[in-house]
Each structure stands twice: as structure tokens, then as C-alpha cells.
Enzyme design. Sequence first.
Site, PDB file in Angstrom:
ATOM      1  N   GLU A 196       0.831  -1.214   0.000  1.00 35.49           N
ATOM      2  CA  GLU A 196       0.000   0.000   0.000  1.00 35.49           C
ATOM      3  C   GLU A 196       0.867   1.266   0.000  1.00 35.49           C
ATOM      4  O   GLU A 196       0.354   2.360   0.241  1.00 35.49           O
ATOM      5  CB  GLU A 196      -0.931   0.030   1.227  1.00 35.49           C
ATOM      6  CG  GLU A 196      -1.919  -1.129   1.324  1.00 35.49           C
ATOM      7  CD  GLU A 196      -3.073  -1.068   0.343  1.00 35.49           C
ATOM      8  OE1 GLU A 196      -3.109  -0.152  -0.491  1.00 35.49           O
ATOM      9  OE2 GLU A 196      -3.930  -1.969   0.412  1.00 35.49           O
ATOM     10  N   HIS A 204      -3.264   1.849   8.492  1.00 35.59           N
ATOM     11  CA  HIS A 204      -4.313   1.054   7.834  1.00 35.59           C
ATOM     12  C   HIS A 204      -4.428  -0.284   8.555  1.00 35.59           C
ATOM     13  O   HIS A 204      -3.419  -0.946   8.808  1.00 35.59           O
ATOM     14  CB  HIS A 204      -3.962   0.844   6.355  1.00 35.59           C
ATOM     15  CG  HIS A 204      -4.732  -0.272   5.724  1.00 35.59           C
ATOM     16  ND1 HIS A 204      -6.118  -0.287   5.673  1.00 35.59           N
ATOM     17  CD2 HIS A 204      -4.334  -1.429   5.133  1.00 35.59           C
ATOM     18  CE1 HIS A 204      -6.508  -1.399   5.082  1.00 35.59           C
ATOM     19  NE2 HIS A 204      -5.448  -2.116   4.750  1.00 35.59           N
ATOM     20  N   HIS A 228      -7.445  -3.790   9.744  1.00 33.88           N
ATOM     21  CA  HIS A 228      -8.615  -4.584   9.336  1.00 33.88           C
ATOM     22  C   HIS A 228      -9.512  -4.923  10.534  1.00 33.88           C
ATOM     23  O   HIS A 228      -9.615  -6.095  10.916  1.00 33.88           O
ATOM     24  CB  HIS A 228      -8.143  -5.895   8.676  1.00 33.88           C
ATOM     25  CG  HIS A 228      -7.395  -5.744   7.390  1.00 33.88           C
ATOM     26  ND1 HIS A 228      -6.784  -6.806   6.737  1.00 33.88           N
ATOM     27  CD2 HIS A 228      -7.159  -4.664   6.605  1.00 33.88           C
ATOM     28  CE1 HIS A 228      -6.212  -6.392   5.623  1.00 33.88           C
ATOM     29  NE2 HIS A 228      -6.404  -5.083   5.527  1.00 33.88           N
ATOM     30  N   GLU A 275     -18.080   9.879  23.275  1.00 32.45           N
ATOM     31  CA  GLU A 275     -16.647   9.923  22.928  1.00 32.45           C
ATOM     32  C   GLU A 275     -16.415   9.837  21.427  1.00 32.45           C
ATOM     33  O   GLU A 275     -15.464  10.393  20.899  1.00 32.45           O
ATOM     34  CB  GLU A 275     -15.885   8.772  23.605  1.00 32.45           C
ATOM     35  CG  GLU A 275     -15.563   9.008  25.055  1.00 32.45           C
ATOM     36  CD  GLU A 275     -16.780   8.927  25.949  1.00 32.45           C
ATOM     37  OE1 GLU A 275     -17.822   8.388  25.510  1.00 32.45           O
ATOM     38  OE2 GLU A 275     -16.695   9.433  27.079  1.00 32.45           O
ATOM     39  N   HIS A 277     -12.833  -4.012   2.885  1.00 29.62           N
ATOM     40  CA  HIS A 277     -11.387  -4.214   3.014  1.00 29.62           C
ATOM     41  C   HIS A 277     -10.859  -3.762   4.380  1.00 29.62           C
ATOM     42  O   HIS A 277     -10.355  -4.577   5.132  1.00 29.62           O
ATOM     43  CB  HIS A 277     -10.661  -3.489   1.867  1.00 29.62           C
ATOM     44  CG  HIS A 277      -9.166  -3.523   1.986  1.00 29.62           C
ATOM     45  ND1 HIS A 277      -8.315  -3.081   1.010  1.00 29.62           N
ATOM     46  CD2 HIS A 277      -8.342  -3.936   2.989  1.00 29.62           C
ATOM     47  CE1 HIS A 277      -7.054  -3.252   1.380  1.00 29.62           C
ATOM     48  NE2 HIS A 277      -7.044  -3.759   2.591  1.00 29.62           N
TER      49      HIS A 277
END
Length: 265
Positions: A113, A136, A138, A167, A208
Site C-alpha cells: 500500500e 491502515h 482490518h 466519545e 477491506h
Amino acid sequence: MNEVLMREIARIAEVAGYLWAKGWAERNGGNISVNVTALMSEEEKKRPAIAPAVSLPEAMTALAGHIFYVTGTGKRMRYVAQAPFANGSLIRIADDGLSYEIIAEEAIAPTSELPSHLLMHNYLRAKGRDNKVVLHTHPTDLIGMTHCKPLIQSEVITRLLWSMIPECRIIVPKGIGIVPYEIPGTVELAHATIKQLEKHDVVFWEKHGILAVGEDIIECFDAIDTLGKSAQIYFSARMAGYEPEGMTDEQLDGLVPAFGLDKIE
Ligand code: 13P
Ligand code: ZN
């Protein structure tokens, strides 16, 4: 490497450990890049390259000479946590912005990436935003939500997650941007993400993963963690058989002056 840089690397390793512990980092899922240029001496910045320069898909003109710690492609977050330089690397962007060189001791190939990460750093710097971190990952619950067509719209998902706990409105004040499914690692994904960064610091990649930009790696983690908490509250209620009421507009708006937030239209 100097002590200040190593302290930042230790914080990156700390967050990599959280990603694994949270269950957000199956196998090599997720990647991290941090601009560490300001943490290096002039001499360290000139470290010799240990491998040939690698071309970049576009000129990263705002990143000329900048140095990044980046996790390696195919590397596991649980091992980044233990050994950040065996599972990640330091790269230096060339003066013309068109290539990078590895200047760490081990030639660990950066994340697939990297085009997305560098295009985001380049965009943010060109805008004068001091976002040194792209994270990034998952997270199961949040990715699950991106499979639900009625939910996967910026205003809808932002409103839903904000309304689960105060929050969330406070910690993710710019809400969530959405990028429809794109092939991982492509410049198309990168460009679609940059568009969302005009308004948001957190972007959901449909089916993703999640991406956060910020000045500090712990804060990027906290933003995603807080959204994940909201998603868990939502799903727990649904699994118990009821639709959670959520905070009202009035309750959400009450946080804006109380916490000095910008109101989002
Ligand atoms: P890398 O191992 O190349 O970083 O890829 C992991 C990932 O999450 C791709 O989106
Ligand atoms: Zn991913």
C-alpha cells in the site's frame, strides 16, 4: 539510530502489538507509515542506500528528501511489535520525488500500500497539514459494516457510530469518509482516499479495511478503536434483538460547544 527516533519506533511497535491483540491484523493485514524526518539528524538523513532506488508511480514533490518508517509487505503486525526493523524499513524519497531508497540496515520491501500511503502524505504535506502518520488496519466489526449497503454512506455511518457513545463524536470529530471497493495497493484506491481526506481523517475502504491519518500514531489508533467500540455497541444491541436508540441530534449537538468541536453540515 538516535534515541528520539528509537522512541518513535517503539511507539509504532506498541501500536502494531495493539492491532494484533485487537484481532485487527490477521496474517499480514494492515500497514503503517510514519514520517520520521524531523526525528533524524542531518547526518542520519544522508545514510547510504542499501538497495537500488525504486520508482514511484507519481512524483511525490512535497516529500522530497523525507524519510519514512514503513512496515514491510507480507509482514505480520505481531512481529512488527517485536522487531520493527526486521519487519519494516526506513525509506528516503528522492529529491525529484520520483523514487525511494531503503536506508535501514535490512532491505525489507515496503508495504504493497506504499503508493496509497505516500500519495496521502504528499497530499497532506502539500496542504500544510502536519499529519505524519498513515495507519491502515482490518477491524472486524467496522469492515462488517461496510458490507451493508444502506450503511455505507458517509453521513449515515458517521451519524450511526457517533450516536452510540459521546466519545465517538469527540474523538472522531470529522466523521468518516467512504471509498467504494478498489483493488488493494492500487493508485486508484490512493486517489479515491485522498479525495476523502479533504474532509475526513478516517476513511473506510469498502469490504477491506480502515485508514486513519494524524499527527500521532497513538491518536490514529485511538480514533479507530473508538469507532470499533461504537460498532460493537451497535452489533451487541442488534444481537440482543433490539435496535439501539442512539443519541439524539440534540444530544450530539450539545457536545459541539461543550468540547469546542467544529459542527459538520
Ligand atoms: P501488505 O502486507 O503489503 O502491507 O498488505 C497488507 C494489507 O492490508 C493490504 O491492504
Ligand atoms: Zn488492507
